[in-house]
Design an enzyme around this catalytic site. Sequence first.
Site, PDB file in Angstrom:
ATOM      1  CE1 TYR A  58      36.901  28.337  33.054  1.00  0.00           C
ATOM      2  CE2 TYR A  58      39.162  27.666  32.606  1.00  0.00           C
ATOM      3  CZ  TYR A  58      38.238  28.291  33.423  1.00  0.00           C
ATOM      4  OH  TYR A  58      38.649  28.882  34.598  1.00  0.00           O
ATOM      5  CB  SER A 113      42.015  30.616  33.842  1.00  0.00           C
ATOM      6  OG  SER A 113      42.712  29.387  33.831  1.00  0.00           O
ATOM      7  N   GLY A 157      29.412  35.642  42.028  1.00  0.00           N
ATOM      8  CA  GLY A 157      29.759  34.296  42.458  1.00  0.00           C
ATOM      9  C   GLY A 157      30.327  34.257  43.863  1.00  0.00           C
ATOM     10  CB  ALA A 158      30.080  36.686  46.556  1.00  0.00           C
ATOM     11  CG  ASN A 159      27.267  31.035  45.961  1.00  0.00           C
ATOM     12  OD1 ASN A 159      27.595  31.597  44.929  1.00  0.00           O
ATOM     13  ND2 ASN A 159      26.992  29.741  46.002  1.00  0.00           N
ATOM     14  CB  THR A 160      30.855  28.618  46.807  1.00  0.00           C
ATOM     15  OG1 THR A 160      31.630  27.473  47.185  1.00  0.00           O
ATOM     16  CG2 THR A 160      30.876  28.752  45.287  1.00  0.00           C
ATOM     17  N   GLY A 161      33.785  29.353  47.329  1.00  0.00           N
ATOM     18  CA  GLY A 161      35.119  29.374  46.734  1.00  0.00           C
ATOM     19  C   GLY A 161      35.817  30.712  46.775  1.00  0.00           C
ATOM     20  N   GLY A 218      35.119  33.521  45.337  1.00  0.00           N
ATOM     21  CA  GLY A 218      34.243  34.669  45.517  1.00  0.00           C
ATOM     22  C   GLY A 218      33.892  34.897  46.970  1.00  0.00           C
TER      23      GLY A 218
END
Length: 332
Positions: A192, A167, A38-42, A44
């Site tokens: 979640y 979380s 998930g390294a494309n945003t936020g 990550g």
Amino acid sequence: MSPDSTDAAPFSTTYSIPDGWGLHKMPDLTGKLAVVTGANTGLGLCTARELARAGADVVLAVRSTARGTTAAADIRAVARDSRVDVRRLDLADLSSVREFTDRFLDEHPALDLLVNNAGIMATPYRTTADGFELQFGTNHLGHYALTGRLLPALTAATAARVVTVSSDLHSMGRLDFGDLQSKRKYGRLRAYGTSKLANLLFTAELDRRATAAGLSVRAYAVHPGFAATSLTITGQPALVQRLMSIPTTLVAVSPLTGSLPILCASTLPDLPGGVFVGPRGKSGMRGAPGVILPKENARDRAAAVRLWEVSQSLTDTHYDFSAAAVSDSPAK
């Protein structure tokens, strides 16, 4: 010692992270290799960028290679000496996990750091390509399979780390082993929370089993605090998105600040394995990284062992710590 015989208490809080830990305290990571999901945003993207700025080579494991390519260009602009590669990975599809890991193992003999960051939150009820409830399947089972299949590369490195983003909402989770896929009853936030509870139980059991086998691989769980990312609103109804934008704007920390616990767990020298790193603030939403204690439901050893066994069966992924190898069981 058998992996199931260790009596080590999960998530010890006897170790204290030094006050004032920040990006300036990160060690030189030249020669290290990291995979960040998930390294494309936020979170990550911030994590991958700072690892690369510290000298690490980074593989961006992303569902959208187009977005991953954009993220890689962003990282290369500030980390010109680091290699940044983009590889497709859809954690909601175990065939994608197999394709990613097969290619990675062909290209890289060792892996120093795996950051299990990608996740989805409070989505409507849907299932993965393999028929698992989407949040449990993506946030936990996908990362369980990914970590297991990368185990040979992790054990080939010196003191490799597996950092899994959980979380504080794990407190809402409940592992109903009779209905893990929430077919009888589904609540977005509870599902979640269950997936984040699974992340913590997985971390504790992974670190116990690796330690018992005499491996140098260490596992850590992380809570980033309340960070301003798209995770909290993606997939929500329009009204919920508007309502969520208010606390996100007023209270949430930046993605870079939220990534500090991840980076701390990934790089702090001599950090004991099997700890939970998150904001020290009383609210749990912000503050400098510290070792924190998860809720009691995340410290249930019997539940961790059972979850491990169920996850192994559901994903057909078997961790062989003694041989530092992983194999798939025959197709059913």
